[in-house]
Write a protein that holds these residues in place. Structure first.
Motif, mmCIF file in Angstrom:
data_model
loop_
_atom_site.group_PDB
_atom_site.id
_atom_site.type_symbol
_atom_site.label_atom_id
_atom_site.label_comp_id
_atom_site.label_asym_id
_atom_site.label_seq_id
_atom_site.Cartn_x
_atom_site.Cartn_y
_atom_site.Cartn_z
ATOM 1 N N LEU A 99 0.838 -1.192 0.000
ATOM 2 C CA LEU A 99 0.000 0.000 0.000
ATOM 3 C C LEU A 99 0.878 1.249 0.000
ATOM 4 O O LEU A 99 2.014 1.215 0.488
ATOM 5 C CB LEU A 99 -0.908 -0.008 1.231
ATOM 6 N N PRO A 100 0.370 2.340 -0.541
ATOM 7 C CA PRO A 100 1.209 3.537 -0.712
ATOM 8 C C PRO A 100 1.878 4.043 0.558
ATOM 9 O O PRO A 100 3.009 4.494 0.518
ATOM 10 C CB PRO A 100 0.217 4.567 -1.272
ATOM 11 N N ALA A 101 1.200 3.976 1.683
ATOM 12 C CA ALA A 101 1.783 4.546 2.899
ATOM 13 C C ALA A 101 2.603 3.542 3.698
ATOM 14 O O ALA A 101 3.152 3.886 4.745
ATOM 15 C CB ALA A 101 0.688 5.134 3.781
ATOM 16 N N ASP A 102 2.702 2.315 3.202
ATOM 17 C CA ASP A 102 3.462 1.307 3.948
ATOM 18 C C ASP A 102 4.944 1.666 3.978
ATOM 19 O O ASP A 102 5.527 2.033 2.961
ATOM 20 C CB ASP A 102 3.296 -0.071 3.303
ATOM 21 N N THR A 103 5.541 1.514 5.115
ATOM 22 C CA THR A 103 6.971 1.793 5.254
ATOM 23 C C THR A 103 7.773 0.618 4.725
ATOM 24 O O THR A 103 7.481 -0.541 5.031
ATOM 25 C CB THR A 103 7.318 2.021 6.731
ATOM 26 N N GLN A 104 8.777 0.919 3.936
ATOM 27 C CA GLN A 104 9.701 -0.106 3.473
ATOM 28 C C GLN A 104 10.892 -0.156 4.423
ATOM 29 O O GLN A 104 11.494 0.870 4.735
ATOM 30 C CB GLN A 104 10.166 0.210 2.043
ATOM 31 N N TYR A 105 11.212 -1.354 4.876
ATOM 32 C CA TYR A 105 12.333 -1.583 5.787
ATOM 33 C C TYR A 105 13.468 -2.217 4.991
ATOM 34 O O TYR A 105 13.272 -3.230 4.334
ATOM 35 C CB TYR A 105 11.911 -2.491 6.945
ATOM 36 N N PHE A 106 14.633 -1.606 5.110
ATOM 37 C CA PHE A 106 15.754 -2.008 4.274
ATOM 38 C C PHE A 106 16.709 -2.941 5.001
ATOM 39 O O PHE A 106 16.929 -2.829 6.204
ATOM 40 C CB PHE A 106 16.517 -0.773 3.791
ATOM 41 N N GLY A 107 17.313 -3.822 4.214
ATOM 42 C CA GLY A 107 18.385 -4.661 4.707
ATOM 43 C C GLY A 107 19.724 -3.955 4.576
ATOM 44 O O GLY A 107 19.798 -2.838 4.069
ATOM 45 N N SER B 26 8.641 15.734 -8.891
ATOM 46 C CA SER B 26 8.076 16.197 -10.158
ATOM 47 C C SER B 26 6.725 15.589 -10.494
ATOM 48 O O SER B 26 6.297 15.669 -11.643
ATOM 49 C CB SER B 26 9.041 15.884 -11.301
ATOM 50 N N TYR B 27 6.050 14.971 -9.565
ATOM 51 C CA TYR B 27 4.760 14.347 -9.875
ATOM 52 C C TYR B 27 3.630 15.281 -9.465
ATOM 53 O O TYR B 27 3.640 15.833 -8.380
ATOM 54 C CB TYR B 27 4.640 13.019 -9.150
ATOM 55 N N GLY B 28 2.638 15.465 -10.339
ATOM 56 C CA GLY B 28 1.570 16.418 -10.085
ATOM 57 C C GLY B 28 0.398 15.894 -9.289
ATOM 58 O O GLY B 28 -0.445 16.665 -8.849
ATOM 59 N N GLY B 29 0.319 14.609 -9.077
ATOM 60 C CA GLY B 29 -0.800 14.030 -8.356
ATOM 61 C C GLY B 29 -0.525 13.933 -6.872
ATOM 62 O O GLY B 29 0.430 14.499 -6.343
ATOM 63 N N THR B 30 -1.368 13.180 -6.198
ATOM 64 C CA THR B 30 -1.216 12.999 -4.755
ATOM 65 C C THR B 30 -0.061 12.048 -4.476
ATOM 66 O O THR B 30 0.063 11.015 -5.129
ATOM 67 C CB THR B 30 -2.512 12.421 -4.160
ATOM 68 N N GLN B 95 3.660 7.576 -5.523
ATOM 69 C CA GLN B 95 2.324 8.021 -5.889
ATOM 70 C C GLN B 95 1.317 7.458 -4.894
ATOM 71 O O GLN B 95 1.382 6.278 -4.558
ATOM 72 C CB GLN B 95 1.964 7.532 -7.286
ATOM 73 N N ALA B 96 0.390 8.296 -4.463
ATOM 74 C CA ALA B 96 -0.508 7.907 -3.376
ATOM 75 C C ALA B 96 -1.430 6.768 -3.764
ATOM 76 O O ALA B 96 -1.878 6.019 -2.897
ATOM 77 C CB ALA B 96 -1.318 9.101 -2.904
ATOM 78 N N LEU B 97 -1.718 6.627 -5.033
ATOM 79 C CA LEU B 97 -2.663 5.582 -5.429
ATOM 80 C C LEU B 97 -1.958 4.402 -6.086
ATOM 81 O O LEU B 97 -2.590 3.589 -6.749
ATOM 82 C CB LEU B 97 -3.711 6.176 -6.369
ATOM 83 N N LEU B 102 9.476 3.035 -4.355
ATOM 84 C CA LEU B 102 9.772 4.422 -4.051
ATOM 85 C C LEU B 102 10.692 4.975 -5.131
ATOM 86 O O LEU B 102 11.531 4.258 -5.682
ATOM 87 C CB LEU B 102 10.473 4.529 -2.692
ATOM 88 N N ILE B 103 10.537 6.273 -5.392
ATOM 89 C CA ILE B 103 11.477 6.990 -6.249
ATOM 90 C C ILE B 103 12.362 7.813 -5.322
ATOM 91 O O ILE B 103 11.859 8.653 -4.568
ATOM 92 C CB ILE B 103 10.767 7.934 -7.238
ATOM 93 N N PHE B 104 13.664 7.584 -5.382
ATOM 94 C CA PHE B 104 14.593 8.235 -4.469
ATOM 95 C C PHE B 104 15.344 9.368 -5.145
ATOM 96 O O PHE B 104 15.647 9.321 -6.342
ATOM 97 C CB PHE B 104 15.636 7.231 -3.960
ATOM 98 N N GLY B 105 15.687 10.377 -4.354
ATOM 99 C CA GLY B 105 16.672 11.349 -4.769
ATOM 100 C C GLY B 105 18.066 10.767 -4.636
ATOM 101 O O GLY B 105 18.246 9.655 -4.132
ATOM 102 N N LYS B 106 19.056 11.528 -5.065
ATOM 103 C CA LYS B 106 20.433 11.027 -5.063
ATOM 104 C C LYS B 106 21.107 11.135 -3.701
ATOM 105 O O LYS B 106 22.223 10.669 -3.530
ATOM 106 C CB LYS B 106 21.256 11.749 -6.127
#
Lengths: 115, 114
Positions: A99-107, B26-30, B95-97, B102-106
């Motif tokens: 789910l979008p708000a789920d936290t990912q835990y890293f190894g 850079s994403y325009g949505g939630t 993206q919320a939906l 995850l998209i990470f910064g550097k």
């Protein structure tokens, strides 16, 4: 409780060899992710699993890369015919669900060096 | 495609100085937004996350971040840094939906001088 574990912690291989990297997620976590962290770069997404299925393989950089997950638990990332540009830290993460708000835990990651 | 920008590659501060690390996406949505930290020799840990509600989010170790939707920003702040805050900090967006990655910064490397 136990976190995400990865093995080996370090792997040095010769160009052209195949390597297997292993990830053990947190018990009960259904989602599992593989990322790659190269020097000076952020984390690059490779693939994620929900259960044993991989809904998104879009991040795999070439067909030399593959991954599987069995029993909804352990995952293996395989790199065939390794190249020097594959050298990086390979990180695995897990989350309770995807789910979008789920936290990912890293190894702790596997540092791969291709000579 | 979505992207995350972290403006500073390396920040050097003295202890007790205030910290602000920039993050724009850079994403325009939630979106859902995250800050992760990687201390030397350790794995990535979640500092804080935003997914709804109060745009000012408080995390561990005195860190906070403010989501400003109009600026597509999620800057990380701490009023007074300590030597133990020396680490690399990564901003990430999802993206919320959507499910998945995850998209990470550097990343921004923070060095705190004692």
């Amino acid at each position: 409780g136990a976190g995400v574990s990865q093995s080996p912690s370090n792997k040095v291989t010769e160009k052209g060899k195949d390597v297997e990297l292993r990830c053990d997620p947190i018990s009960g976590h259904t989602a599992l992710y593989w990322y790659r962290q190269s020097l000076g770069q952020g984390l690059e997404f490779l693939i994620y699993f929900q259960g044993n299925s991989a809904p998104d393989k879009s991040g795999l950089p070439s067909d030399r890369f593959s991954a599987e997950r069995t029993g909804g638990s352990v995952s293996t990332l395989t790199i065939q015919r390794t190249q020097q540009e594959d050298s990086a830290v390979y990180l695995c993460a897990s989350s309770l669900d995807s789910l979008p708000a789920d936290t990912q835990y890293f190894g702790p990651g596997t540092r791969l060096t291709v000579l | 495609a979505q992207s995350v920008s972290q403006h500073n590659h390396h920040v050097i501060l003295s202890e007790a100085a205030s910290l602000e690390l920039g993050c724009n996406y850079s994403y325009g949505g939630t979106v859902n937004l995250f800050w992760y930290v990687q201390y030397p020799g350790q794995h990535l840990q979640l500092l804080l996350k935003y997914f709804s509600g109060d745009p000012l989010v408080k995390g561990i170790k005195g860190f906070e971040a403010e989501f400003i939707k109009s600026k597509f920003s999620f800057n990380l702040r701490k009023p007074s840094v300590q030597w133990s805050d020396t680490a690399e900090y990564f901003c990430a967006v999802k993206q919320a939906l959507s499910q998945g990655n995850l998209i990470f910064g550097k990343g921004t490397k923070l060095s705190v001088k004692p």
